[in-house]
Scaffold this motif. Sequence first.
Motif, short mmCIF file in Angstrom:
data_model
loop_
_atom_site.label_atom_id
_atom_site.label_comp_id
_atom_site.label_asym_id
_atom_site.label_seq_id
_atom_site.Cartn_x
_atom_site.Cartn_y
_atom_site.Cartn_z
N UNK A 193 -34.34 -83.94 25.85
CA UNK A 193 -35.55 -84.72 25.60
C UNK A 193 -36.80 -83.85 25.74
N UNK A 194 -36.64 -82.72 26.45
CA UNK A 194 -37.76 -81.79 26.60
C UNK A 194 -37.76 -80.81 25.43
N UNK A 195 -38.87 -80.70 24.74
CA UNK A 195 -38.92 -79.75 23.64
C UNK A 195 -39.55 -78.45 24.13
N UNK A 196 -38.70 -77.39 24.16
CA UNK A 196 -39.19 -76.08 24.59
C UNK A 196 -39.27 -75.18 23.37
N UNK A 197 -40.37 -74.45 23.23
CA UNK A 197 -40.50 -73.59 22.04
C UNK A 197 -41.10 -72.24 22.40
N UNK A 198 -40.77 -71.27 21.54
CA UNK A 198 -41.39 -69.95 21.70
C UNK A 198 -42.76 -69.98 21.02
N UNK A 199 -43.74 -69.41 21.68
CA UNK A 199 -45.07 -69.36 21.08
C UNK A 199 -45.70 -67.99 21.31
N UNK A 200 -46.82 -67.76 20.65
CA UNK A 200 -47.52 -66.51 20.90
C UNK A 200 -48.98 -66.83 21.24
N UNK A 201 -49.49 -66.13 22.25
CA UNK A 201 -50.87 -66.39 22.67
C UNK A 201 -51.81 -65.69 21.69
N UNK A 202 -52.69 -66.48 21.04
CA UNK A 202 -53.59 -65.84 20.08
C UNK A 202 -54.99 -65.64 20.65
N UNK A 203 -55.37 -66.49 21.56
CA UNK A 203 -56.67 -66.32 22.22
C UNK A 203 -56.49 -66.65 23.68
#
Length: 648
Positions: free
Chosen positions: A550-560
């Motif tokens: 139920x938890x949506x975990x995703x890879x992200x990249x910090x842009x600012x």
Amino acid sequence: MSKYITTPIYYVNGEAHIGHAYTTFIADTIARYEKLKGHDTYFLTGTDEHGEKIEESAKKSGKSIQEFTDEMSATFKNLWDEFEIAYDKFIKTTDENHKIGVQKAFKVMYAKGDIYKGFYEGNYCISCETFFPETQLTDGEFCPDCGRTTNIVKEESYFFKLSKYEDRLLKHYEDNPDFILPRSRGNEVINFVKGGLRDLSVTRTSFSWGVKMPKSFNDDKHVMYVWLDALLNYITALGYGKDDALMNYWPASTQFVGKDILRFHAIYWPAFLMSLDLPLPKHIGAHGWWTRDGEKMSKSKGNVVSPKEVADAYGVENLRYFMLREVPFGQDGDFSQRAFIDRINSELSNDLGNLLNRIIGMSGKYSDFEINSVDVEKYHTKELNDMNEILDNLDALMENLQTHRYLEELWKLFSIGNKAIEEHAPWVKIKEDKKDEALATVALVANILAKASVMLSPVMPKTTNIIADALNFSIDNTSYKELVVDKKLLKLFNIKKVPPLFPRVEEPLMEEAPKAMPDDNPNDEMKEELAAKKEKKEEDNLIEIGQFFETSLKVGVVVEAEEVPKSKKLLKLQVDLGENSNRQVVAGIKEFYSAESLIGTQVCVVANLKPAKLMGMMSEGMLLAAKDEDGLCLIRPEKPKKVGTPIG
Ligand code: MSP
């Protein structure tokens, strides 16, 4: 007009903790506020010293029960004295006059036909001194309030006809919607009463440490139920049953209690008063519970905050300010040193302390410390109007016990002061040879500080006296009337230098994990039982795989990434999760990462959290991180992954 303010009386089987301090601070603040307004005010606090629980604790201490309760009661009294709590009376339920008053009340209720003798059989929790119907027990056995085992107790008992008062109570709640404050807490009480009230067992035969029955009953094996005894303190303190000397203060204006004991105060207590033909208190003010760093405080965890320790480290007035500013009355609050330090630095030191320093500095430079308000109205009508509007709104907030809103509004006065200095820049006016204008701004701000100090005085009495002393006036009902009600200005005076009132705090001043306080419940059996319950709870905590997904975990990249001004903890990030737009994530990682070092790096984000506001900024996700005693590190993919890749 007379006002009567009370705190609950504290059990003497443990030391005072931050929850007790909070009730006492808020009651003290309201009592001081009423006195400031010129009301004849009586403020009561004290200790609750009877009952089986206390008898047991005393036995373990090896002292006589009276010796034990006297000593423990003194620890509360000494602490309140050290904190300069301005109570008018400190009652002990072992006081002779109190016992006489309780016996008298019992006789009056009996004569009224409200007390009868019968048998009680039920599940009794010694720790809470309460019988619970089976339906309310946890797992059919444990106390719903404290989790300890209940025992089946059958005993002869006198009963109070609580059921008789059901309709009158409901009518009272309906006719007096502010009887329980905040109003939102009223519903739980009303529903409870609507569910039906059972008569209340008001004597015990299983122990003897309680107020004895009146002699005329000739029934020595009974002692009074501790809650009957305890609640009556609010009137025996005024001489009920003895000489009624102070009964002119009754009914109480506000009786403060924690939410856990609201039921006793909003149901039993008014029913007892109805039986005694006495009027009901105007308000029962029920506050929430304090946690520490988000966790429930408990002696076994060793995370109980000792108010003495906090006051020694940070100052009692700062603590009063923090507790009353931090939580809306009625809601739960969290004590964390971080939040406390942030408020000391930004609100007390920056907003208030600096303003005072600036005024002292400028008046010293431009007018040899003389403040003259002659031109304030000419140059600062807008500021004066804004200030007066705020002052007019404060009273309703305090009367509604909204201390956090009261302080928030009060702080707007300092913003007006700071803004006036920025906009009118007295140093520029001096250079332009407009000294009268420069001095008018300085005088405006000095007056703002004076008025704000009067209104802050119930919360921070000592500090505001220092400010008043610097501004050459005294805080009392006269200055309240002149400066706040009549909106007069302090005309001409000399200002005095004072040392900085709120030194900035750079690091936590107390150890994060305090040593455990002595356990009031060192019964091994109970400890084992609690440990077993904990284990069971952990088992119960196992989740199904579906729940995890139920938890949506995703890879992200910090842009600012940028620092959040005024916050020691927060960074504001824009994170690309492969969606149409970036997500704003406000994360408490500033102590561990600089903003620049994060830009372009990958992070793992909880992507389906409800957005939340942190320091006024929306946060639309949470970063995964691990924290131990060495610090915090972000959890990142081992190898770079496409943005938006699900983690599972
Ligand atoms: N003796 C009774 C009150 C009788 S009044 C006629 C009693 N005593 S107590 O010492 O256990 O609690 C006193 C007060 O402290 C209660 O109002 C309770 O709600 C409050 N608190 C206890 N723990 C608390 C927190 N963690 N946070 C805030 N207040 C809490 O009950």
